[in-house]
Design an enzyme around this catalytic site. Structure first.
Site, PDB file in Angstrom:
ATOM      1  N   THR A  90       0.784  -1.236   0.000  1.00 20.67           N
ATOM      2  CA  THR A  90       0.000   0.000   0.000  1.00 20.67           C
ATOM      3  C   THR A  90       0.818   1.290   0.000  1.00 20.67           C
ATOM      4  OG1 THR A  90      -0.100  -0.241   2.399  1.00 20.67           O
ATOM      5  CG2 THR A  90      -1.976  -1.064   1.141  1.00 20.67           C
ATOM      6  N   GLU A  91       2.140   1.196  -0.073  1.00 23.32           N
ATOM      7  CA  GLU A  91       2.986   2.362   0.151  1.00 23.32           C
ATOM      8  C   GLU A  91       2.686   3.552  -0.757  1.00 23.32           C
ATOM      9  OE1 GLU A  91       5.291  -1.087   1.887  1.00 23.32           O
ATOM     10  OE2 GLU A  91       3.939  -0.736   0.195  1.00 23.32           O
ATOM     11  N   VAL A  92       2.400   3.302  -2.052  1.00 26.91           N
ATOM     12  CA  VAL A  92       2.226   4.440  -2.969  1.00 26.91           C
ATOM     13  C   VAL A  92       1.036   5.317  -2.586  1.00 26.91           C
ATOM     14  CG1 VAL A  92       3.359   3.334  -4.930  1.00 26.91           C
ATOM     15  CG2 VAL A  92       0.881   3.092  -4.649  1.00 26.91           C
TER      16      VAL A  92
END
Length: 263
Positions: A135-137
């Site tokens: 989920t980083e982006v």
């Protein structure tokens, strides 16, 4: 001060390592990373340990990075951020190199860095209700330090889709992608993990350690060396201090969409 990681070893030599911050869904911070590094290092040299099971306390395996910690890190210097990211890289590397077989028992949410933990284990078993996400982006970040492990587990094409969208996916998709090996009903999770442990205990411990070493040496593309770890640590350190990361984390806390997301 409460322990953030607990280790319990039974009479068979099965060590269960539990991420123990259930109030924040076992989110990563510097203390949790340090405690995991200490636990994995100790287990690696303990000849009485035969198998290591990794799981999370409470409803989640791990929600990934603690965003309060990320918020603080955004204000740190590049050198401080890089040193912190290198500690995460070293912890994952220590888990990956453990000479004992490792089993991820995935209960509940497993997001961000938690996907890297799962990918670094030899065997991964998930409950049907488990939810995953690279989920980083969506926070203006990148899955830098975990990238060698998730690319190895799922392949570059799958990782591109999952990491570029940041979308969450269920346990069935995690299995299709190669992140987990088995998906079972929630009530059957402990039984499935116990079966995997029994199978591992039937193997000779010296042969298992030698086999893990063999696979690393023979499959050269599988090598995650110091250069890769340093490079990925530098990339996430740079991104943490970016305007996008600051905006993404602030938007999360404000319960609003970040500027780049459409209304």
């Amino acid at each position: 001060m409460a322990e953030v990681v607990t280790v319990a070893t039974d009479e068979r030599g099965v060590a269960t390592v539990t991420l123990d911050r259930p109030d924040v869904h076992n989110a990563f911070d510097d203390a949790l990373i340090g405690a995991l590094q200490e636990a994995f290092s100790a287990l690696a040299t303990d000849d009485a340990v035969r198998v290591v099971v990794l799981t999370g306390a409470g409803r989640s395996f791990s929600a990934g990075a603690d965003l309060n910690w990320m918020r603080r890190m955004a204000e740190y210097s590049m050198d401080e951020n890089r040193a912190d990211a290198e500690r995460l890289a070293e912890m994952l590397h220590t888990l990956d190199l453990l000479p004992r077989p490792t089993v991820a028992r995935v209960n509940g949410a497993a997001l961000g860095g938690a996907v890297g933990l799962i990918a670094a284990c030899d065997i991964a078993i998930a409950a049907e209700s488990a939810v995953f996400g690279v989920t980083e982006v969506r926070l203006g970040l990148i899955p830098a330090v975990i990238s060698p492990y998730i690319l190895r587990a799922m392949g570059p094409r799958t990782v591109r889709r999952l990491a570029l969208t940041g979308a969450r996916f269920d346990a069935a998709e995690a299995r299709r992608a190669g992140l987990v090996h088995e998906v079972v009903a929630d009530a059957a999770l402990d039984g499935a993990v116990a079966k995997a442990v029994d199978d591992l205990l039937a193997g000779a411990p010296g042969a298992q350690a030698a086999a893990k070493s063999l696979f690393r040496e023979v499959w050269r593309e599988d090598r995650i060396d110091g250069v890769a770890r340093a490079d990925t640590a530098w990339r996430i350190a740079e991104r943490r201090a970016s305007d996008e990361a600051r905006e993404g984390i602030e938007a999360f806390f404000a319960k609003r969409k970040p500027r780049w997301a459409p209304d």
